[in-house]
Design a protein around this motif. Structure first.
Motif, short mmCIF file in Angstrom:
data_model
loop_
_atom_site.label_atom_id
_atom_site.label_comp_id
_atom_site.label_asym_id
_atom_site.label_seq_id
_atom_site.Cartn_x
_atom_site.Cartn_y
_atom_site.Cartn_z
N GLU A 1 9.69 -6.20 0.66
CA GLU A 1 9.83 -5.78 2.05
C GLU A 1 11.23 -5.25 2.32
OE1 GLU A 1 8.95 -4.66 5.71
OE2 GLU A 1 7.46 -5.51 4.38
N THR B 1 -1.66 -4.42 -1.30
CA THR B 1 -2.25 -3.34 -0.52
C THR B 1 -1.28 -2.83 0.53
OG1 THR B 1 -4.47 -4.21 -0.87
CG2 THR B 1 -4.18 -2.71 0.99
N ARG B 2 -0.67 -3.75 1.26
CA ARG B 2 0.28 -3.34 2.32
C ARG B 2 1.48 -2.64 1.73
NH1 ARG B 2 4.61 -5.26 5.04
NH2 ARG B 2 4.67 -7.30 4.08
N PHE B 3 2.03 -3.18 0.65
CA PHE B 3 3.20 -2.55 0.03
C PHE B 3 2.85 -1.19 -0.55
CE2 PHE B 3 4.88 -7.07 -0.67
CZ PHE B 3 5.59 -7.04 0.51
N ASP B 4 1.69 -1.06 -1.16
CA ASP B 4 1.26 0.23 -1.71
C ASP B 4 1.12 1.27 -0.60
OD1 ASP B 4 1.20 -0.83 -4.25
OD2 ASP B 4 -0.99 -0.97 -4.35
N GLU B 5 0.49 0.86 0.51
CA GLU B 5 0.30 1.78 1.63
C GLU B 5 1.64 2.21 2.23
OE1 GLU B 5 -2.30 -0.44 4.20
OE2 GLU B 5 -4.08 0.08 3.03
N GLU B 6 2.53 1.26 2.44
CA GLU B 6 3.84 1.57 3.02
C GLU B 6 4.64 2.47 2.07
OE1 GLU B 6 6.92 1.52 5.84
OE2 GLU B 6 4.85 0.87 6.01
N GLU C 1 -3.48 -8.83 -0.41
CA GLU C 1 -3.01 -8.31 0.88
C GLU C 1 -1.61 -7.73 0.75
OE1 GLU C 1 -1.66 -10.15 5.15
OE2 GLU C 1 -3.40 -11.04 4.17
N TRP C 2 -0.71 -8.44 0.08
CA TRP C 2 0.67 -7.94 -0.09
C TRP C 2 0.67 -6.62 -0.84
CZ3 TRP C 2 2.55 -13.21 -2.31
CH2 TRP C 2 2.81 -14.10 -1.26
#
Length: 112
Positions: free
Chosen positions: A92, A32-37, A29-30
């Motif tokens: 983050e 994926t979120r970091f890659d997308e951001e 999850e981390w």
């Protein structure tokens, strides 16, 4: 041994040696979120590049814009390299820095 790439194991396989299997779900999850951001911020910086290129080649504004762009890209590069696996709070914070630098870049370009 997390970084023993000679073993050719995935990061998640290595993590569960010390962490519970639930950690792998968090890790996915981390990442994926970091890659997308990071991809969104990279796209934004790419859009801003033309505005930076239109600044006069001398003076305060272009130096400021180049510094902000460099800082944003360096922060993004660190996030892309680590993908949040070891320190999601640091990833983050780096993304926040990159977003802030992109905002400052827009404001700098708008001043011209």
């Amino acid at each position: 041994d997390c970084h023993d790439f000679a073993l050719r194991r995935t990061v998640s396989e290595t993590c569960v040696e010390c962490h519970t299997a639930r950690y792998e779900a968090f890790l996915t999850e981390w990442k994926t979120r970091f890659d997308e951001e990071a991809a969104l911020i990279s796209k934004r910086l790419k859009q801003i590049e033309s505005g930076v290129a239109s600044l006069p080649r001398e003076g305060f504004l272009v130096r400021r814009a180049e510094r902000l762009m460099r800082e944003a890209r360096e922060a993004l590069d660190l996030v892309k390299q680590g993908r949040g696996a070891h320190h999601p709070e640091a990833a983050e914070a780096l993304l926040v820095l990159a977003r802030h630098r992109a905002k400052e870049l827009l404001e700098t370009v708008a001043r011209q």
